[in-house]
Design a protein around this motif. Structure first.
Motif, PDB file in Angstrom:
ATOM      1  N   ALA A   1     -12.008  -1.059   4.822  1.00  9.14           N
ATOM      2  CA  ALA A   1     -11.233  -2.039   4.056  1.00  9.14           C
ATOM      3  C   ALA A   1      -9.732  -1.905   4.294  1.00  9.14           C
ATOM      4  O   ALA A   1      -8.937  -2.531   3.621  1.00  9.14           O
ATOM      5  N   VAL A   2      -9.343  -1.074   5.272  1.00  7.87           N
ATOM      6  CA  VAL A   2      -7.927  -0.826   5.499  1.00  7.87           C
ATOM      7  C   VAL A   2      -7.384  -1.762   6.561  1.00  7.87           C
ATOM      8  O   VAL A   2      -7.921  -1.833   7.669  1.00  7.87           O
ATOM      9  N   GLY A   3      -6.358  -2.502   6.220  1.00  6.17           N
ATOM     10  CA  GLY A   3      -5.688  -3.356   7.193  1.00  6.17           C
ATOM     11  C   GLY A   3      -4.462  -2.652   7.730  1.00  6.17           C
ATOM     12  O   GLY A   3      -4.540  -1.532   8.219  1.00  6.17           O
ATOM     13  N   GLU A   4      -3.308  -3.306   7.590  1.00 10.96           N
ATOM     14  CA  GLU A   4      -2.091  -2.706   8.125  1.00 10.96           C
ATOM     15  C   GLU A   4      -1.681  -1.478   7.319  1.00 10.96           C
ATOM     16  O   GLU A   4      -1.808  -1.457   6.093  1.00 10.96           O
ATOM     17  N   VAL A   5      -1.195  -0.465   8.006  1.00 12.50           N
ATOM     18  CA  VAL A   5      -0.690   0.744   7.352  1.00 12.50           C
ATOM     19  C   VAL A   5       0.738   0.970   7.821  1.00 12.50           C
ATOM     20  O   VAL A   5       1.039   0.853   9.010  1.00 12.50           O
ATOM     21  N   ARG A   6       1.638   1.247   6.868  1.00  7.59           N
ATOM     22  CA  ARG A   6       3.024   1.571   7.219  1.00  7.59           C
ATOM     23  C   ARG A   6       3.337   2.942   6.627  1.00  7.59           C
ATOM     24  O   ARG A   6       2.978   3.237   5.489  1.00  7.59           O
TER      25      ARG A   6
ATOM     26  N   ILE B   1      -0.014   2.103  -2.533  1.00  8.74           N
ATOM     27  CA  ILE B   1       1.058   2.969  -2.041  1.00  8.74           C
ATOM     28  C   ILE B   1       0.730   4.400  -2.427  1.00  8.74           C
ATOM     29  O   ILE B   1       0.588   4.725  -3.605  1.00  8.74           O
TER      30      ILE B   1
ATOM     31  N   GLU C   1       1.931   3.070   2.903  1.00  5.94           N
ATOM     32  CA  GLU C   1       1.561   1.777   2.315  1.00  5.94           C
ATOM     33  C   GLU C   1       0.339   1.241   3.028  1.00  5.94           C
ATOM     34  O   GLU C   1       0.362   1.057   4.250  1.00  5.94           O
ATOM     35  N   LEU C   2      -0.710   1.000   2.259  1.00  2.00           N
ATOM     36  CA  LEU C   2      -1.989   0.567   2.829  1.00  2.00           C
ATOM     37  C   LEU C   2      -2.292  -0.857   2.391  1.00  2.00           C
ATOM     38  O   LEU C   2      -2.262  -1.160   1.190  1.00  2.00           O
ATOM     39  N   GLU C   3      -2.578  -1.714   3.364  1.00  2.00           N
ATOM     40  CA  GLU C   3      -3.025  -3.063   3.046  1.00  2.00           C
ATOM     41  C   GLU C   3      -4.545  -3.025   2.963  1.00  2.00           C
ATOM     42  O   GLU C   3      -5.211  -2.701   3.947  1.00  2.00           O
ATOM     43  N   LEU C   4      -5.095  -3.293   1.755  1.00  2.00           N
ATOM     44  CA  LEU C   4      -6.547  -3.183   1.565  1.00  2.00           C
ATOM     45  C   LEU C   4      -7.158  -4.562   1.358  1.00  2.00           C
ATOM     46  O   LEU C   4      -6.554  -5.427   0.717  1.00  2.00           O
ATOM     47  N   THR C   5      -8.361  -4.744   1.879  1.00  7.94           N
ATOM     48  CA  THR C   5      -9.036  -6.028   1.664  1.00  7.94           C
ATOM     49  C   THR C   5      -9.621  -6.094   0.253  1.00  7.94           C
ATOM     50  O   THR C   5      -9.897  -7.177  -0.248  1.00  7.94           O
ATOM     51  N   GLU C   6      -9.800  -4.930  -0.378  1.00  5.95           N
ATOM     52  CA  GLU C   6     -10.287  -4.855  -1.756  1.00  5.95           C
ATOM     53  C   GLU C   6      -9.374  -5.642  -2.694  1.00  5.95           C
ATOM     54  O   GLU C   6      -8.156  -5.542  -2.617  1.00  5.95           O
TER      55      GLU C   6
END
Lengths: 80, 80
Positions: free
Chosen positions: A32-37, B4, B43-48
Protein backbone atom coordinates in the motif's frame (compact mmCIF):
# COMPACT_ATOMS: atom_id res chain seq x y z
CA UNK A 1 11.09 25.93 24.79
CA UNK A 2 11.50 23.34 22.09
CA UNK A 3 11.61 24.06 18.36
CA UNK A 4 11.35 21.28 15.81
CA UNK A 5 12.75 21.95 12.36
CA UNK A 6 11.78 19.48 9.64
CA UNK A 7 13.86 19.64 6.47
CA UNK A 8 12.65 17.91 3.31
CA UNK A 9 13.90 17.87 -0.25
CA UNK A 10 11.81 20.21 -2.41
CA UNK A 11 9.13 18.68 -4.61
CA UNK A 12 10.76 17.81 -7.93
CA UNK A 13 14.18 17.10 -6.43
CA UNK A 14 15.10 13.45 -6.83
CA UNK A 15 15.10 11.60 -3.50
CA UNK A 16 17.08 8.36 -3.86
CA UNK A 17 16.89 7.62 -0.13
CA UNK A 18 13.11 7.83 -0.20
CA UNK A 19 13.01 5.65 -3.32
CA UNK A 20 15.20 3.02 -1.64
CA UNK A 21 12.98 3.00 1.44
CA UNK A 22 9.91 2.63 -0.77
CA UNK A 23 11.40 -0.33 -2.61
CA UNK A 24 12.49 -1.97 0.63
CA UNK A 25 8.98 -1.58 2.07
CA UNK A 26 7.44 -3.04 -1.08
CA UNK A 27 9.73 -6.05 -0.97
CA UNK A 28 8.83 -6.57 2.70
CA UNK A 29 5.22 -6.96 1.56
CA UNK A 30 3.90 -3.45 2.23
CA UNK A 31 2.06 -3.01 -1.05
CA UNK A 32 0.00 0.00 0.00
CA UNK A 33 3.05 2.27 -0.11
CA UNK A 34 3.28 4.82 -2.89
CA UNK A 35 5.76 7.66 -2.95
CA UNK A 36 8.21 7.90 -0.05
CA UNK A 37 10.21 11.02 0.82
CA UNK A 38 12.98 11.05 3.40
CA UNK A 39 14.08 14.09 5.35
CA UNK A 40 15.74 15.30 8.52
CA UNK A 41 14.30 16.53 11.76
CA UNK A 42 16.24 18.65 14.22
CA UNK A 43 14.93 19.24 17.74
CA UNK A 44 16.36 22.35 19.36
CA UNK A 45 16.16 23.18 23.04
CA UNK A 46 15.99 26.99 23.20
CA UNK A 47 16.34 29.25 26.22
CA UNK A 48 13.87 31.65 24.55
CA UNK A 49 10.46 31.46 26.25
CA UNK A 50 8.40 33.51 23.80
CA UNK A 51 6.93 31.19 21.13
CA UNK A 52 7.05 33.78 18.34
CA UNK A 53 10.65 34.68 19.01
CA UNK A 54 11.61 31.01 19.36
CA UNK A 55 10.02 30.30 15.98
CA UNK A 56 11.80 33.26 14.38
CA UNK A 57 15.14 32.11 15.80
CA UNK A 58 14.60 28.54 14.59
CA UNK A 59 13.68 29.81 11.12
CA UNK A 60 16.88 31.82 11.01
CA UNK A 61 18.90 28.77 12.06
CA UNK A 62 17.23 26.69 9.37
CA UNK A 63 17.97 29.30 6.71
CA UNK A 64 21.58 29.75 7.76
CA UNK A 65 22.63 26.21 8.60
CA UNK A 66 20.09 23.43 8.80
CA UNK A 67 18.58 23.50 5.31
CA UNK A 68 20.08 24.01 1.88
CA UNK A 69 17.60 26.45 0.33
CA UNK A 70 18.54 25.41 -3.21
CA UNK A 71 17.16 21.90 -2.87
CA UNK A 72 15.46 21.76 0.55
CA UNK A 73 12.47 23.34 2.18
CA UNK A 74 11.80 23.41 5.91
CA UNK A 75 8.99 23.88 8.39
CA UNK A 76 9.26 24.91 12.02
CA UNK A 77 7.00 23.96 14.89
CA UNK A 78 7.38 25.23 18.42
CA UNK A 79 6.10 23.64 21.59
CA UNK A 80 6.32 24.43 25.24
CA UNK B 1 -3.46 9.26 2.87
CA UNK B 2 -0.12 10.45 4.15
CA UNK B 3 1.73 9.01 7.15
CA UNK B 4 4.71 10.79 8.65
CA UNK B 5 7.13 8.67 10.68
CA UNK B 6 9.62 10.57 12.83
CA UNK B 7 12.56 8.54 14.10
CA UNK B 8 14.75 9.90 16.90
CA UNK B 9 17.56 8.40 18.92
CA UNK B 10 16.30 7.33 22.34
CA UNK B 11 16.99 9.59 25.29
CA UNK B 12 20.35 8.60 26.72
CA UNK B 13 21.79 7.48 23.38
CA UNK B 14 24.69 9.69 22.35
CA UNK B 15 23.81 11.86 19.36
CA UNK B 16 27.03 13.16 17.74
CA UNK B 17 25.17 14.67 14.78
CA UNK B 18 22.98 16.69 17.12
CA UNK B 19 26.03 17.77 19.12
CA UNK B 20 27.80 18.90 15.94
CA UNK B 21 24.77 20.91 14.85
CA UNK B 22 24.57 22.50 18.30
CA UNK B 23 28.23 23.53 18.19
CA UNK B 24 27.87 24.89 14.66
CA UNK B 25 24.84 26.96 15.71
CA UNK B 26 26.69 28.30 18.73
CA UNK B 27 29.66 29.33 16.64
CA UNK B 28 27.31 31.07 14.21
CA UNK B 29 26.19 33.23 17.12
CA UNK B 30 23.01 31.41 18.15
CA UNK B 31 23.64 31.40 21.88
CA UNK B 32 20.12 30.50 22.95
CA UNK B 33 20.56 26.93 21.74
CA UNK B 34 20.84 24.19 24.32
CA UNK B 35 20.59 20.52 23.55
CA UNK B 36 20.11 19.55 19.90
CA UNK B 37 18.89 16.14 18.72
CA UNK B 38 18.91 15.06 15.10
CA UNK B 39 16.59 12.47 13.60
CA UNK B 40 14.95 11.28 10.44
CA UNK B 41 11.52 11.87 9.03
CA UNK B 42 9.91 9.62 6.44
CA UNK B 43 6.76 10.70 4.60
CA UNK B 44 4.80 7.78 3.20
CA UNK B 45 2.04 8.05 0.63
CA UNK B 46 -0.38 5.22 1.46
CA UNK B 47 -3.27 3.92 -0.61
CA UNK B 48 -5.07 3.13 2.67
CA UNK B 49 -7.87 5.64 3.30
CA UNK B 50 -8.81 4.71 6.89
CA UNK B 51 -6.68 6.80 9.32
CA UNK B 52 -6.48 4.09 11.99
CA UNK B 53 -5.40 1.42 9.55
CA UNK B 54 -2.93 3.81 7.90
CA UNK B 55 -1.41 4.54 11.31
CA UNK B 56 -1.21 0.85 12.16
CA UNK B 57 0.50 0.10 8.84
CA UNK B 58 2.99 2.93 9.31
CA UNK B 59 3.78 1.71 12.82
CA UNK B 60 4.46 -1.75 11.48
CA UNK B 61 6.75 -0.33 8.79
CA UNK B 62 8.61 1.69 11.42
CA UNK B 63 9.06 -1.37 13.63
CA UNK B 64 10.18 -3.61 10.78
CA UNK B 65 12.36 -1.28 8.74
CA UNK B 66 12.45 2.43 9.45
CA UNK B 67 13.61 2.48 13.07
CA UNK B 68 16.16 0.46 14.97
CA UNK B 69 14.25 -0.34 18.18
CA UNK B 70 17.47 -0.86 20.16
CA UNK B 71 18.55 2.76 19.92
CA UNK B 72 15.69 4.63 18.24
CA UNK B 73 12.12 5.52 19.07
CA UNK B 74 9.53 6.67 16.58
CA UNK B 75 6.23 8.49 16.39
CA UNK B 76 3.65 8.34 13.64
CA UNK B 77 1.26 11.04 12.52
CA UNK B 78 -1.35 10.59 9.84
CA UNK B 79 -2.99 13.24 7.76
CA UNK B 80 -5.48 13.29 4.95
Amino acid sequence: MKAIVTVMLKVGVLDPQGKAIGHALNSLGFDAVGEVRAGKVIELELTESDPDRARAAAEQMATKLLANPVIESFRVSVDG
